[in-house]
Design a protein around this motif. Structure first.
Motif, PDB file in Angstrom:
ATOM      1  N   GLY A 175       3.815 -37.419  53.807  1.00 30.89           N
ATOM      2  CA  GLY A 175       2.887 -36.914  52.807  1.00 30.89           C
ATOM      3  C   GLY A 175       2.377 -35.508  53.030  1.00 30.89           C
ATOM      4  O   GLY A 175       1.427 -35.091  52.360  1.00 30.89           O
ATOM      5  N   ALA A 176       2.970 -34.765  53.943  1.00 26.63           N
ATOM      6  CA  ALA A 176       2.519 -33.401  54.179  1.00 26.63           C
ATOM      7  C   ALA A 176       2.668 -32.581  52.906  1.00 26.63           C
ATOM      8  O   ALA A 176       3.716 -32.605  52.260  1.00 26.63           O
ATOM      9  N   GLU A 177       1.624 -31.828  52.545  1.00 25.88           N
ATOM     10  CA  GLU A 177       1.652 -31.093  51.291  1.00 25.88           C
ATOM     11  C   GLU A 177       2.120 -29.653  51.465  1.00 25.88           C
ATOM     12  O   GLU A 177       2.994 -29.187  50.721  1.00 25.88           O
ATOM     13  N   SER A 178       1.552 -28.942  52.414  1.00 23.93           N
ATOM     14  CA  SER A 178       1.915 -27.526  52.604  1.00 23.93           C
ATOM     15  C   SER A 178       2.059 -27.205  54.091  1.00 23.93           C
ATOM     16  O   SER A 178       1.317 -26.374  54.638  1.00 23.93           O
ATOM     17  N   PRO A 179       2.994 -27.857  54.773  1.00 21.75           N
ATOM     18  CA  PRO A 179       3.149 -27.575  56.203  1.00 21.75           C
ATOM     19  C   PRO A 179       3.650 -26.152  56.423  1.00 21.75           C
ATOM     20  O   PRO A 179       4.396 -25.593  55.606  1.00 21.75           O
ATOM     21  N   ARG A 180       3.250 -25.588  57.556  1.00 22.11           N
ATOM     22  CA  ARG A 180       3.690 -24.230  57.885  1.00 22.11           C
ATOM     23  C   ARG A 180       4.862 -24.252  58.856  1.00 22.11           C
ATOM     24  O   ARG A 180       5.693 -23.359  58.832  1.00 22.11           O
ATOM     25  N   ARG A 181       4.912 -25.263  59.712  1.00 19.98           N
ATOM     26  CA  ARG A 181       5.995 -25.327  60.690  1.00 19.98           C
ATOM     27  C   ARG A 181       6.601 -26.720  60.678  1.00 19.98           C
ATOM     28  O   ARG A 181       5.897 -27.722  60.883  1.00 19.98           O
ATOM     29  N   VAL A 182       7.905 -26.805  60.434  1.00 18.18           N
ATOM     30  CA  VAL A 182       8.641 -28.065  60.352  1.00 18.18           C
ATOM     31  C   VAL A 182       9.831 -27.982  61.301  1.00 18.18           C
ATOM     32  O   VAL A 182      10.552 -26.977  61.327  1.00 18.18           O
ATOM     33  N   VAL A 183      10.039 -29.036  62.082  1.00 17.98           N
ATOM     34  CA  VAL A 183      11.137 -29.054  63.045  1.00 17.98           C
ATOM     35  C   VAL A 183      11.989 -30.288  62.806  1.00 17.98           C
ATOM     36  O   VAL A 183      11.465 -31.401  62.675  1.00 17.98           O
ATOM     37  N   ASP A 184      13.307 -30.091  62.765  1.00 17.15           N
ATOM     38  CA  ASP A 184      14.286 -31.168  62.596  1.00 17.15           C
ATOM     39  C   ASP A 184      15.035 -31.312  63.911  1.00 17.15           C
ATOM     40  O   ASP A 184      15.882 -30.470  64.247  1.00 17.15           O
ATOM     41  N   LEU A 185      14.737 -32.367  64.650  1.00 21.50           N
ATOM     42  CA  LEU A 185      15.328 -32.580  65.972  1.00 21.50           C
ATOM     43  C   LEU A 185      16.601 -33.420  65.829  1.00 21.50           C
ATOM     44  O   LEU A 185      16.539 -34.609  65.574  1.00 21.50           O
ATOM     45  N   GLY A 186      17.738 -32.767  66.010  1.00 23.03           N
ATOM     46  CA  GLY A 186      19.029 -33.387  65.778  1.00 23.03           C
ATOM     47  C   GLY A 186      19.554 -32.972  64.420  1.00 23.03           C
ATOM     48  O   GLY A 186      19.949 -33.789  63.599  1.00 23.03           O
ATOM     49  N   CYS A 187      19.566 -31.665  64.187  1.00 24.63           N
ATOM     50  CA  CYS A 187      19.826 -31.152  62.836  1.00 24.63           C
ATOM     51  C   CYS A 187      21.291 -31.192  62.450  1.00 24.63           C
ATOM     52  O   CYS A 187      21.626 -31.110  61.273  1.00 24.63           O
TER      53      CYS A 187
END
Length: 279
Positions: A43-55
């Motif tokens: 439900g994050a609306e306006s995150p500034r930092r997003v990380v995909d671990l295992g991209c």
């Protein structure tokens, strides 16, 4: 992740054990569905930092930037082959990819959303890793994890039995898939709540309709079969694969129209530092 390459398993020295993006992406549509289901509950609306671990090859990582246009998205993977493919999705200042092992990942600062899709079943002791990731979340941050839940299905049970058979045990017993590689949903709920997160955990069994010769073998060749073949030379890999393919044909027989049904269970765990909505 599913369209992203289960990165933490060591890459073998022989060519069958290396990640092959083209082979993995043969079932890109089917592998993308759990990613979409996982993110639907973040439900994050306006995150500034997003990380995909295992991209992995990066397509689904790039979709995170489309969902959150103001975010800087970073994909992390330990496969050079997958990261080479991921460069096609890089966007300066918005989407970046870096080489790294998810077991060692530690951000320079708090992260708003951490995603790990179809990765943690390769990592021994991953519940502790999830707790550590929770500690890197920013206030109101989100942690979203999906793992295959089919380690007792014929795809994995037959492979494990063959690896432990008299002919192959001396070389393959230690890489046989383990039935306890992942937790049951209640176990992941406990992990998230113990880490101080509100937990939303569920499971889904997808019924994939596959086509072509030995389609279940083709499905597992780019995932659970990969580390097994990495232990074998070409001749032995061929013999092993033939025996495994025969067992899979019995367990997953083709239907009258030539297609094959593959039930595939997956477990989802989403946690947040803020209360989760119902529904």
């Amino acid at each position: 992740m599913t369209a992203a390459g289960d990165p933490t398993h060591p890459v073998g020295g022989s060519s069958p054990g290396r990640w092959q993006p083209d082979t993995y992406l043969r079932f890109a549509g089917e592998r993308a569905r759990p990613f979409a289901a996982l993110l639907s509950r973040v439900g994050a609306e306006s995150p500034r930092r997003v990380v995909d671990l295992g991209c992995g090859e990066g397509a689904l990582t790039a979709s995170l930037a489309r969902r959150w246009p103001a975010a800087r998205v970073t994909g992390v993977d330990s496969s050079p082959e997958m990261l080479a493919a991921a460069t096609a999705w890089a966007l300066p200042g918005r989407v970046a990819f870096e080489l790294g092992d998810v077991r060692d990942w530690a951000p320079a600062g708090p992260v708003d959303v951490v995603v790990s899709n179809a990765v943690l079943h390769w990592v021994d002791g991953h519940p502790g890793l999830m707790a550590r990731w929770a500690g890197h979340l920013a206030p109101a941050g989100w942690l979203a994890v999906q793992v295959p839940g089919n380690f007792r299905a014929p795809t994995h049970a037959l492979l494990a039995a063959l690896c432990r058979s008299a002919e192959w045990a001396d070389r393959l017993a230690d890489v046989a898939p383990r039935a306890d590689a992942v937790l049951e949903p209640a176990g992941y709920a406990e992990v998230l709540t113990a880490a101080g997160l509100s937990a939303d955990v569920w499971e889904t069994t997808y019924l994939h309709v596959l086509s072509g010769p030995d389609p279940v073998l083709a499905w597992v060749r780019s995932t659970v079969l990969r580390p097994v073949l990495a232990r074998l030379d070409d001749a032995d890999a061929g013999r092993f694969t033939d025996a495994y393919a025969a067992a899979l044909r019995t367990a997953y027989p083709p239907r009258a129209d030539g297609t094959t049904l593959l039930p595939f269970r997956r477990v989802f765990a989403v946690g947040s530092l803020e209360p989760l909505s119902e529904g």
